[in-house]
Design an enzyme around this catalytic site. Structure first.
Site: not given
Length: 479
Positions: A199, A291
């Site tokens: 990217e 998480r």
């Protein structure tokens, strides 16, 4: 939910247990042979040795953890962060054994655990992404062609990656082949998956993440942002909330985007959506961490919400009892990760015995701690000792309080990141809010830290000498 097993160690195990106890829930600690005298073991209602010191023989043994949970009639397992917290197989195993996994469903962990799968999942939601290719690539010629198209510099990233592993910045085409080979090799050894993608490398980026919470009743809320741009080796060291650069409009837009990301994978529980912001304040989706984050305390302080308590309530099937409009930002919070690392030696782990270990106390100071004086630092695990968090009415107040707290945090026997934290808090770029993820590269060096420490030592000596001379004068004065 009457009993929870915390499948972790150190400060995060104690952090989770504190909330569980507050909610009237019994706690079970697991520990390795290296941790038998650790504070989290003493803090729990019950504790079981899970295996030998290496994490592969203890904290990563999902089968053993499930066995302990069943033997002790545990209702839920909280994985903390690290270890098995983002392991979809462990989440699935927990569910299959009729134990509640206090985290997202295994499907969401799988999707968001792969950066490529995550990009694919959020495509339909119109969320801005960094220009690049959203498929794994190994063909160097194809990689060169893509890089030419999006323009150098580019970033090679491991699909299964995290913590800066399998990540390479490539400034020019001639370096692409060698850097790609290194990234694939590093990703394979770190994650067992050599998939990489390319990217555009965002120059002067800021790393901003949004805390979300989703229940099983189709409610998803965001709890504003955290600024995580002060990093070493692509890993965060100083975090704060709110960010100094987000306008209310940008905050709302990013919050809404984060909620969409959570919706894209049918998310449940606490999660964090990470974004990059460029110099023009355009934001791009990076990834989602499925998480609780290390830096969650700064969000708790500015919102007044116990995120672990919400995690447990959501895991029990309860609906979130608040709306987005009910949430507000009050004050400013700052967190320093106190690692047993030597900032004068490339932040390498510092092993030793905590011959002196005294924590700072006072209003606006919170320490999420996992160690005690006299303990050895185990070589087997992440070298974080604690998280030092300060809270003030303003950013300036939180920074000044952090400097004071660092000065009152006494550690002898190992090197720590405390001095580095003070260096950051006193640096003009940080204080002005005009910094990005290149702070360490642009402003920090071991020499600069050493010089600063020596200067402070000289000033302290001069003050002490002046005080001594003044005291002597007073003693000589006639009665």
């Amino acid at each position: 939910m009457k009993k929870i097993l915390v499948a972790n160690r150190g400060e995060i195990a104690i952090r989770v247990m504190k909330t569980a106890k507050k909610m009237g829930i019994k706690t079970v600690a697991i520990y390795s042979t290296a941790d038998r005298n650790a504070p989290h073991v003493k803090f729990a209602d019950e504790a079981v040795c899970i295996g030998e010191a290496p994490s592969s023989e203890s904290y990563l043994r999902g089968d053993k953890i499930i066995e302990v949970a069943k033997n002790l009639h545990v209702d839920g397992i909280h994985p903390g962060y690290g270890f098995l917290s983002e392991n979809a197989d462990f989440a699935e195993l927990t569910e299959k054994n009729n134990i509640v996994f206090i985290g997202p469903r295994s499907k969401a962990i799988k999707i968001m655990g792969s950066k490529l799968a995550a990009k694919e999942a959020v495509k339909a939601y119109n969320i801005p992404m960094v220009p690049g290719i959203d498929e794994a690539i190994t063909d160097v010629e194809k990689a060169k062609s893509i890089a030419r198209e999006i323009g150098f510099p580019i970033l090679i990233k491991a699909s299964a990656g995290g913590g800066g592993k399998g990540m390479r910045v490539v400034e020019k085409e001639s370096d692409l082949e060698s850097q790609m080979t290194r990234a694939i090799s590093e990703a394979t050894s770190a994650f067992g998956d050599g998939s990489v993608f390319i990217e555009k490398y965002v120059t002067s980026p800021r790393h901003i993440e949004i805390q979300i919470m989703a229940d099983s009743h189709n409610n998803i809320l965001h709890f504003f942002e955290r600024e995580c741009s002060i990093q070493r080796r692509h890993q965060k060291v100083v975090e704060e909330a709110p960010s100094a650069v987000l306008s209310p409009e940008l905050r709302t837009k990013m919050g809404e985007a984060a909620v969409k990301v959570a919706r894209s994978c049918d998310y449940l529980g606490a999660g964090t959506v990470e974004f990059l912001i460029d110099a023009d304040h355009n934001f791009y989706f990076l990834e989602m961490n499925t998480r609780l984050q290390v830096e969650h305390p700064v969000t708790e302080l500015i919102t007044g919400i116990d995120l672990v308590e919400l995690q447990i309530k959501v895991a029990r099937g309860e609906a979130l009892d608040m709306n987005q409009e009910d949430l507000n930002i009050e004050g400013h919070a700052l967190e320093l990760r106190v690692y047993a690392e030597d900032p004068l030696n490339d932040f390498l782990p510092s092993v030793g015995n905590l011959s002196t270990y005294k924590l700072p106390v006072g209003e606006g100071i919170r320490v999420d701690n996992g160690f005690e004086e006299g303990m050895d630092i185990p070589i087997y695990y992440d070298p974080m000792l604690s998280k030092l968090i300060t809270y003030g009415a303003t950013r300036e107040e939180a920074i000044q309080l952090m400097i004071k707290a660092i000065e009152n945090y006494q550690v002898e026997g190992v090197q720590t990141t405390l001095a580095f934290g003070k260096f950051v808090c006193e640096h003009e770029a940080f204080c002005s809010g005009n910094f990005d993820t290149h702070f360490v590269k642009n402003f920090y060096s071991p020499e600069a830290l050493q010089q600063k420490t020596e200067n402070e030592g000289k000033i302290a000596s001069l003050i002490a000498l002046k005080q001594y001379l003044n005291d002597q004068k007073l003693l000589r004065l006639p009665n």
